[in-house]
Design a protein around this motif. Structure first.
Motif, short mmCIF file in Angstrom:
data_model
loop_
_atom_site.label_atom_id
_atom_site.label_comp_id
_atom_site.label_asym_id
_atom_site.label_seq_id
_atom_site.Cartn_x
_atom_site.Cartn_y
_atom_site.Cartn_z
N LEU A 35 27.74 -6.71 -20.54
CA LEU A 35 26.74 -7.29 -19.66
C LEU A 35 27.44 -7.82 -18.43
O LEU A 35 28.59 -8.27 -18.51
N GLU A 36 26.72 -7.82 -17.31
CA GLU A 36 27.31 -8.40 -16.10
C GLU A 36 27.09 -9.90 -16.02
O GLU A 36 27.87 -10.61 -15.37
N ALA A 37 26.04 -10.41 -16.68
CA ALA A 37 25.78 -11.84 -16.57
C ALA A 37 24.76 -12.29 -17.60
O ALA A 37 24.02 -11.48 -18.18
N THR A 38 24.69 -13.61 -17.78
CA THR A 38 23.63 -14.24 -18.56
C THR A 38 23.26 -15.54 -17.86
O THR A 38 24.12 -16.21 -17.28
N VAL A 83 23.61 -13.98 -8.86
CA VAL A 83 23.18 -14.36 -10.21
C VAL A 83 22.76 -15.83 -10.21
O VAL A 83 21.74 -16.21 -10.81
N SER A 141 28.94 -14.96 -15.38
CA SER A 141 28.92 -13.62 -14.80
C SER A 141 30.32 -13.04 -14.73
O SER A 141 31.32 -13.73 -14.98
N ILE A 180 15.01 -11.43 -13.07
CA ILE A 180 16.03 -10.46 -13.48
C ILE A 180 15.58 -9.04 -13.16
O ILE A 180 16.33 -8.26 -12.57
N VAL A 235 29.36 -10.56 -22.17
CA VAL A 235 29.79 -10.73 -20.78
C VAL A 235 31.32 -10.64 -20.70
O VAL A 235 31.87 -9.96 -19.82
N PHE A 264 23.60 -3.97 -12.43
CA PHE A 264 23.81 -5.14 -13.28
C PHE A 264 22.80 -5.16 -14.43
O PHE A 264 21.61 -4.89 -14.23
N ILE A 298 21.51 -7.96 -17.19
CA ILE A 298 21.57 -9.41 -17.32
C ILE A 298 20.68 -9.86 -18.47
O ILE A 298 19.61 -9.30 -18.72
#
Length: 268
Positions: free
Chosen positions: A201-204, A255, A247, A176, A196, A153, A155
């Motif tokens: 990206l996998e997440a924020t 996450v 995510s 993270i 995302v 991941f 993030i």
């Protein structure tokens, strides 16, 4: 859902119109003003781009409410009725530093729910749109990342932690790099949410209070691309939520736990 087709079309056209204005001032040495803090800046391009967006919307929806970052527009999304949420330049700090990661953002909301969104990134040639039929980048349909391995991941901690909240900022970076494969930060929430949605990206995550113009369009992009967006309690995110956890949905629980660790510092 064809009833919203006109709003999708107008959102894209208005975002492009504002982005064209903003692009005209990019990397020209434009004057910079501070809005209160040294990192909260604005330029004439922000104001001119917002006017261009509003003028375009008003041509077809003259009576709709408008929420916007600059000038005297509304600062909160009404609970009912149609409204447009706009940010002429999200990522102004990037803009004034000649960094091409900035967005002109337009979202159409009806009764509190987004129904159309457009995020224009003219300096990169990228144009995100979303409507009832899905989310798209330059006309190509988007889908969030399918990764499930947290060690893979990537993030992004997003939104700005003020100077008196730097312990939370530090904790965001720490959790993270402790829990996931890698971290990025871009200084533009709408761009990050687009990433995302696109699977880049996998997440924020963030635990701070977010403005609708920084988030609504991008949240809709993520959801229409198959992702998950919640508040810090794991409830469905709305424009009134504190914090934001977006995510790809495959490991949203992990996450969310990371975002909650940031918040624990604030409430300790």
């Amino acid at each position: 859902m064809t009833e919203y087709a006109d709003r999708v079309r107008v959102a894209e056209a208005a975002a492009r119109a504002g982005a064209d204005v903003a692009a005209g001032g990019f990397r020209t040495g434009i004057a910079i003003e501070e809005k209160g803090q040294k990192t909260d800046v604005v330029t004439q391009a922000d104001r001119d781009a917002q006017r261009a967006v509003i003028e375009h919307i008003r041509q077809e929806f003259p009576d709709d409410a408008i929420v916007g970052e600059e000038d005297d527009e509304l600062k909160a999304v009404p609970e009912s009725g149609p409204v447009w949420v706009i940010d002429p330049i999200d990522g102004t700090n990037n803009y004034v530093r000649d960094i091409p990661v900035w967005v002109t953002s337009v979202a159409a909301v009806v009764d509190g729910e987004p129904v159309a969104a457009a995020n224009a990134m003219p300096a990169l040639g990228d144009y995100y749109t979303a409507g009832p039929d899905g989310a798209f980048l330059n006309g190509n349909e988007l889908a969030v990342s399918e990764k499930t391995d947290l060690d893979r991941f990537v993030i992004c901690p997003t939104i700005w932690w003020d100077y008196d909240r730097r312990d939370e900022y530090s904790r965001a970076c720490e959790v993270i790099v402790e829990r996931f494969g890698d971290m990025r930060r871009f200084g533009c929430a709408q761009a990050v949410l687009g990433m995302v949605a696109a699977g880049s990206l996998e997440a924020t995550i963030t635990n701070v209070e977010v403005n609708p113009w920084d988030t609504v369009a991008g949240v809709y992009l993520v959801r229409q691309a198959g992702g998950t967006v919640t508040d810090l309690e794991g409830e469905r995110w709305t424009h009134e939520s504190q914090g934001l956890v977006a995510s790809n949905g495959t490991r949203h629980d992990a996450v969310l736990e990371a975002a909650q660790e940031i918040e624990q510092i604030r409430t300790a």
